[in-house]
Write a protein that holds these residues in place. Structure first.
Motif, PDB file in Angstrom:
ATOM      1  N   TYR A 261       0.826  -1.212   0.000  1.00 30.90           N
ATOM      2  CA  TYR A 261       0.000   0.000   0.000  1.00 30.90           C
ATOM      3  C   TYR A 261       0.859   1.260   0.000  1.00 30.90           C
ATOM      4  O   TYR A 261       0.652   2.170  -0.817  1.00 30.90           O
ATOM      5  CB  TYR A 261      -0.926  -0.011   1.218  1.00 30.90           C
ATOM      6  N   THR A 262       1.820   1.339   0.916  1.00 31.93           N
ATOM      7  CA  THR A 262       2.615   2.564   1.037  1.00 31.93           C
ATOM      8  C   THR A 262       3.487   2.795  -0.194  1.00 31.93           C
ATOM      9  O   THR A 262       3.619   3.932  -0.665  1.00 31.93           O
ATOM     10  CB  THR A 262       3.503   2.504   2.296  1.00 31.93           C
ATOM     11  N   ILE A 263       4.090   1.735  -0.700  1.00 31.77           N
ATOM     12  CA  ILE A 263       4.959   1.881  -1.872  1.00 31.77           C
ATOM     13  C   ILE A 263       4.154   2.261  -3.103  1.00 31.77           C
ATOM     14  O   ILE A 263       4.570   3.105  -3.899  1.00 31.77           O
ATOM     15  CB  ILE A 263       5.734   0.573  -2.126  1.00 31.77           C
ATOM     16  N   SER A 264       2.973   1.657  -3.254  1.00 34.74           N
ATOM     17  CA  SER A 264       2.161   1.886  -4.453  1.00 34.74           C
ATOM     18  C   SER A 264       1.437   3.225  -4.424  1.00 34.74           C
ATOM     19  O   SER A 264       1.501   3.991  -5.391  1.00 34.74           O
ATOM     20  CB  SER A 264       1.151   0.748  -4.604  1.00 34.74           C
ATOM     21  N   PHE A 265       0.760   3.528  -3.314  1.00 37.22           N
ATOM     22  CA  PHE A 265      -0.119   4.699  -3.288  1.00 37.22           C
ATOM     23  C   PHE A 265       0.518   5.942  -2.678  1.00 37.22           C
ATOM     24  O   PHE A 265       0.115   7.056  -2.989  1.00 37.22           O
ATOM     25  CB  PHE A 265      -1.413   4.369  -2.543  1.00 37.22           C
ATOM     26  N   LYS A 266       1.505   5.745  -1.822  1.00 36.66           N
ATOM     27  CA  LYS A 266       2.216   6.902  -1.262  1.00 36.66           C
ATOM     28  C   LYS A 266       3.486   7.193  -2.049  1.00 36.66           C
ATOM     29  O   LYS A 266       3.810   8.343  -2.331  1.00 36.66           O
ATOM     30  CB  LYS A 266       2.537   6.662   0.216  1.00 36.66           C
ATOM     31  N   GLY A 267       4.226   6.137  -2.374  1.00 35.02           N
ATOM     32  CA  GLY A 267       5.467   6.324  -3.120  1.00 35.02           C
ATOM     33  C   GLY A 267       5.285   6.339  -4.616  1.00 35.02           C
ATOM     34  O   GLY A 267       6.217   6.679  -5.346  1.00 35.02           O
ATOM     35  N   MET A 268       4.085   5.959  -5.102  1.00 38.82           N
ATOM     36  CA  MET A 268       3.778   5.916  -6.538  1.00 38.82           C
ATOM     37  C   MET A 268       4.785   5.069  -7.314  1.00 38.82           C
ATOM     38  O   MET A 268       5.169   5.374  -8.429  1.00 38.82           O
ATOM     39  CB  MET A 268       3.711   7.338  -7.118  1.00 38.82           C
TER      40      MET A 268
END
Length: 301
Positions: A261-268
């Motif tokens: 989640y964090t890598i995909s949606f926060k880190g793009m």
């Protein structure tokens, strides 16, 4: 005679044809919303992609970087701690269900209370315990009132070890306790009562009956519940982590699922997140294959 055989074959073909027509919409939906996303994820795991621009093929770069990423190894370490809680998360409901099966006053009320966390869900419980265990929460306030001098330092969610263990206890044991009790109670209802009567005649105590009658009688239920717990630990903890700790402190409560989640949606970094998803998918697939192997092994016996 030949006419009858031809007619039977014709009916069988028609039934088979009708069956395919009926299940075809489901097959199409599964291909579109299950198989295609899984295959696409494998493809994107070999690309550098932010979700907007055109994906750029990078080969194994994402996987190489993943095995040098502190977040990934922290996730594996945290999952290891969670896995250590699974035997307790399985056996505690079994023991309570066995006690409830024998019957005691008010057991129906206790069953309802135990199932309450399952009804509330991980998001609500995570928010609730984030408040209860905060530095300004009721736990610290009670400790202050009791005269503890360092009550302000008693912050379970602010320390690496305690935050990890609180998360593990809440998700693996407490939240699943009610469902486990009801599930195992249902499984125990299928055990032949004569086996318990025979054990009583032989002078077996409660513990001996539990080990030699109850546990073998619910072996399939134990296997299923254990595998289900493994998969939920790997792939259904996001709601609790997001509301309780946000993966902290540091990476103390980080998991593969939360990392995706964090890598995909926060880190793009959609391509890199896909590489994490491949690891998560393969882990769940291995767990499922182990269960299938165990079930087939038992059937052969």
């Amino acid at each position: 005679m030949k006419r009858t055989k031809c007619k039977t074959r014709s009916i069988n073909r028609q039934e088979e044809h009708d069956a395919w027509i009926l299940i075809l919409p489901l097959i199409i939906l599964m291909l579109l919303f299950t198989a295609l996303p899984v295959l696409s994820n494998f493809v994107y795991s070999f690309t550098d992609w932010n979700g907007i621009s055109k994906p750029e093929f990078v080969g194994l770069k994402n996987f190489i970087y993943m095995f040098h990423d502190e977040r990934f190894f922290s996730s594996l370490k945290n999952l290891g701690v969670l896995i250590l809680y699974i035997p307790f998360g399985v056996m505690i409901p079994v023991i309570i269900a066995a006690a409830m099966r024998d019957g005691f006053k008010g057991w129906r009320i206790y069953r309802g209370i135990l199932y309450l966390p399952n009804i509330l869900g991980p998001v609500l419980l995570g928010t609730l315990f984030a408040v209860i265990l905060s530095q300004l929460g009721p736990v610290n306030e009670i400790l202050k009132q009791l005269g503890f001098a360092n009550a302000d330092k008693f912050y379970l969610l602010g320390k690496t070890g305690s935050a990890r263990n609180v998360m593990a206890f809440l998700f693996v044991i407490w939240m699943r306790l009610g469902f486990g009790c009801i599930y195992f109670l249902s499984a125990m209802s299928n055990i032949d009562p004569e086996l318990y009567d025979a054990a009583d005649v032989d002078g077996a105590n409660w513990f001996q009956k539990f080990i030699h009658v109850t546990i073998p009688g619910i072996s399939y239920a134990l296997q299923f519940f254990t595998v289900l717990t493994f998969i939920e630990v790997f792939a259904r903890m996001y709601g609790l982590i997001f509301t309780l700790t946000h993966g902290g402190p540091g990476y103390a409560t980080y998991t593969l699922e939360y990392g995706i989640y964090t890598i995909s949606f926060k880190g793009m970094q959609k391509g890199y997140a896909s590489a994490w998803s491949v690891v998560l998918f393969l882990s769940c697939a291995v767990i499922a294959l182990i269960q299938i192997h165990l079930v087939k092994k038992d059937e052969v016996k």
